[in-house]
Design an enzyme around this catalytic site. Structure first.
Site, PDB file in Angstrom:
ATOM      1  N   GLY A  12       0.797  -1.227   0.106  1.00  6.90           N
ATOM      2  CA  GLY A  12       0.039  -0.025  -0.035  1.00  6.90           C
ATOM      3  C   GLY A  12       0.768   1.407  -0.046  1.00  6.90           C
ATOM      4  N   ASN A  14       1.264   3.041  -2.587  1.00  3.02           N
ATOM      5  CA  ASN A  14       0.750   3.989  -3.628  1.00  3.02           C
ATOM      6  C   ASN A  14      -0.578   4.625  -2.703  1.00  3.02           C
ATOM      7  OD1 ASN A  14       1.842   4.370  -6.362  1.00  3.02           O
ATOM      8  ND2 ASN A  14       1.996   2.120  -6.029  1.00  3.02           N
ATOM      9  N   HIS A 110       0.379   1.113 -13.175  1.00  2.00           N
ATOM     10  CA  HIS A 110       1.169   0.169 -13.521  1.00  2.00           C
ATOM     11  C   HIS A 110       2.583   0.452 -13.624  1.00  2.00           C
ATOM     12  CE1 HIS A 110       2.188  -3.744 -15.269  1.00  2.00           C
ATOM     13  NE2 HIS A 110       3.126  -3.165 -16.195  1.00  2.00           N
TER      14      HIS A 110
HETATM   15  C1  GAR Z   1       3.186  -1.166  -7.392  1.00  2.00           C
HETATM   16  O1  GAR Z   1       4.509  -1.188  -7.903  1.00  2.00           O
HETATM   17  C2  GAR Z   1       2.392  -1.029  -8.518  1.00  2.00           C
HETATM   18  O2  GAR Z   1       2.580  -0.366  -9.438  1.00  2.00           O
HETATM   19  C3  GAR Z   1       2.239  -2.552  -8.888  1.00  2.00           C
HETATM   20  O3  GAR Z   1       2.414  -3.338  -7.775  1.00  2.00           O
HETATM   21  C4  GAR Z   1       3.079  -2.331  -6.863  1.00  2.00           C
HETATM   22  C5  GAR Z   1       2.372  -2.293  -5.495  1.00  2.00           C
HETATM   23  O4  GAR Z   1       2.762  -1.714  -4.688  1.00  2.00           O
HETATM   24  N1  GAR Z   1       0.842  -2.745  -9.690  1.00  2.00           N
HETATM   25  C6  GAR Z   1       0.641  -3.490 -10.782  1.00  2.00           C
HETATM   26  O5  GAR Z   1       1.944  -4.476 -10.999  1.00  2.00           O
HETATM   27  C7  GAR Z   1      -0.462  -3.878 -11.211  1.00  2.00           C
HETATM   28  N2  GAR Z   1      -0.297  -4.542 -12.501  1.00  2.00           N
HETATM   29  P1  GAR Z   1       2.239  -0.798  -3.257  1.00  2.00           P
HETATM   30  O6  GAR Z   1       0.909  -1.970  -2.453  1.00  2.00           O
HETATM   31  O7  GAR Z   1       3.105  -0.475  -2.249  1.00  2.00           O
HETATM   32  O8  GAR Z   1       1.184   0.157  -3.877  1.00  2.00           O
END
Ligand code: GAR
Length: 208
Positions: A12, A14, A110
């Protein structure tokens, strides 16, 4: 204020970037109203609690099909009066029916420059492993509208990030998050909530 639901599955960071942006007054006309996780153990839920955002768990394995999962999600979003759905590290593929019903109201982040390293098998660290295996010198992140095609919807914002000699997938992932994802996502959410994104066919125009 437009009500925003953030869909998560893991750490989480983001979501945290969105919480921090809201605190700084940078989500204009938008309000983080719900966090929905596909995973009961996601650390993102802890972040939501700390920020006093109501959180919900909706696990794919508790439903017989992708369609049934999408129906339950749509019902929840309707009850919460959500105007924008943000996929922020959400690792469950949504049904075509759900994507159609919420067309133009779901955005995703992404961790690559789409159309490179995207599609059903590219998520999380795998994206950076693939970028390093290919030997690209530049990668980045993309925020896009969600369509029925995985990672195929109209592109809203992109930012390039340099790949450096000796990068591991973990090191590259961190740089892409810091330099691109955590900046792009709050900006795209704010633009949406301000009504400044205009979809025209395959393209998104940003209204000044
Ligand atoms: C992030 O890098 C996001 O861009 C990626 O997963 C990670 C989640 O991190 N999403 C994907 O790959 C979707 N296809 P977070 O939980 O720390 O935000």
């Amino acid at each position: 204020m437009l009500k925003i639901a953030v869909m998560v599955s893991g750490g989480g960071t983001n979501l945290q970037a969105l919480i921090d942006a809201e605190r700084r007054g940078e989500l204009k006309n938008g309000e983080l109203s719900a966090v929905i996780s596909s995973n009961a153990d996601a650390y993102a839920l802890e972040r939501a609690n700390r920020a006093f955002i109501p959180s919900y768990v909706l696990r794919r394995r508790d439903f017989d099909s992708t369609d049934a999962y999408g129906d339950a999600l749509a019902e929840m979003l309707g009850q919460l009066d959500i105007g924008l759905v943000v996929l922020a590290g959400f690792m469950t593929v949504l049904s075509p029916d759900f994507c159609r019903r919420f067309e133009g109201r779901i955005i995703n982040i992404h961790p690559s420059l789409i159309p490179s390293f995207c599609g059903p098998s590219f998520y999380g660290l795998h994206v950076h492993e693939a970028a390093l295996a290919k030997g690209v010198k530049v990668t980045g992140a993309t925020v896009h509208f969600v369509s029925e095609v995985v990672d195929g919807g109209a592109i809203i914002l992109q930012k390039a990030v340099e790949v450096r000699e000796g990068d591991t997938p973990e090191v590259l992932q961190k740089r892409v998050m810091q330099e691109a994802e955590w900046k792009l996502l709050p900006r795209a959410v704010s633009l949406f909530c301000e009504g400044r994104l205009k979809i025209e066919g395959e393209k998104v125009h940003i209204i000044e």
